[in-house]
Scaffold this active site. Sequence first.
Site, mmCIF file in Angstrom:
data_model
loop_
_atom_site.group_PDB
_atom_site.id
_atom_site.type_symbol
_atom_site.label_atom_id
_atom_site.label_comp_id
_atom_site.label_asym_id
_atom_site.label_seq_id
_atom_site.Cartn_x
_atom_site.Cartn_y
_atom_site.Cartn_z
ATOM 1 N N LEU A 101 0.863 -1.181 0.000
ATOM 2 C CA LEU A 101 0.000 0.000 0.000
ATOM 3 C C LEU A 101 0.899 1.231 0.000
ATOM 4 C CD1 LEU A 101 -2.839 1.290 0.288
ATOM 5 C CD2 LEU A 101 -2.538 1.121 2.768
ATOM 6 N N ILE A 158 4.611 -1.088 3.155
ATOM 7 C CA ILE A 158 4.242 0.277 2.826
ATOM 8 C C ILE A 158 5.172 0.745 1.715
ATOM 9 C CG2 ILE A 158 3.974 2.620 3.675
ATOM 10 C CD1 ILE A 158 2.019 0.599 4.942
ATOM 11 N N LYS A 159 4.586 1.253 0.647
ATOM 12 C CA LYS A 159 5.389 1.694 -0.499
ATOM 13 C C LYS A 159 5.878 3.124 -0.289
ATOM 14 C CE LYS A 159 4.276 -0.542 -4.875
ATOM 15 N NZ LYS A 159 3.603 -0.329 -6.158
ATOM 16 N N VAL A 160 7.185 3.296 -0.442
ATOM 17 C CA VAL A 160 7.833 4.598 -0.301
ATOM 18 C C VAL A 160 8.690 4.816 -1.543
ATOM 19 C CG1 VAL A 160 9.590 5.849 1.018
ATOM 20 C CG2 VAL A 160 7.837 4.528 2.219
#
Length: 383
Positions: free
Chosen positions: A113, A144-146
């Site tokens: 996400l 978590i997408k960064v």
Amino acid sequence: MGTAQAVNPLKSLLNFGQSVWLDYIRRDMLTSGELVNLIQQDGLRGMTSNPAIFEKSIAGSADYDSAIEKLLSQKLKPIGLYEILAIEDVQKAADIFKQVYEESKGRDGYVSLEVSPHLAFDKQGTIAEAQRLWKAVGRPNIMIKVPGTSEGIPAFEELTAQGINVNVTLLFSKNVYEQVAMAYIKGLERLAAKGGDVSKVASVASFFISRIDAAVEQDITEKLKGSAGNTDKKTLEGLLGKVAVANARLTYQLYKRIIKEPNWLALAKKGAMTQRLLWGSTGTKNPQYRDVYYVEELIGPDTVNTIPPATYNAFRDHGKAASTLELDLEQSKDILATLEKSGISLEKVCQKLVIDGVKLFSDAFDKLLTVLEQKSSSIVGKK
């Protein structure tokens, strides 16, 4: 599987050490049993999402209409509405992948996400939103997408030090990948120093493929319009469709060197998992190339390929699984050297692709919020 092969090519990829993740999410595939079937039949081991994917899923179907209708009484802004819908999808998908996560001992079974692309150049904003989303989803098998921007990379290090799983996205450059790999190591070292369990942290480095060839193709086309001689013309044309694979193969060699270094080996002794390279943007953009080209050419151990639906189905139908990631390494070096000699800087191409990628995701995010506002108004109007 059409004119069925004896072995499903998607399942065969695992024999070569590569995990298949799907670059797509849509609510009805979670509720209809479709995702369960993909896990059982194709050996699917994970799933990634981004604002563009959610925008297509919500705008292009009625799957979310009833959920939106139920939420209208809360008088949420579009961003709040999106987060609730996205978190519900990611939670449901993560629960479906839980068995894969457990059987692989935390290596696979992840759902990604993304933080808001508008935070791509905001380190503290990225950290805060990632922490919030991580807590809100509340599943161990999410990432978590960064983005791998100058501000995203130190944010990634901090999140890793906090024990949060991160998918670092929008990577194009081998040099930037190395910065990401070092940030992962530093983050784990910080986690270990305060007594944290490094064996519980997972990460992937999402290295984009086809967009590089598309961008280089534009530069080469411009050069071919100039006064290049026949020899130069042949040299330039010989680079078409080859740069992205060469770049990825040499980046994988860097990955292999990094995991042999003392600082990584010390973490590995504590149970740390390597940050796998994940091949993203593996759909073929040029119709002249084989539709499964960017899957077939990058198959190797300890990697992930997150494949968009059309390419996923094509590979199941006629893909060829073989160990290809370490083929023609000298040729890969020659391809990149020739590109530089021709006056095209791959590093500059990659820098521009990061900026363009952030804009594409930001635009898709804004479009998604507009769609949610329109859907909400439409539902209210029907009452």
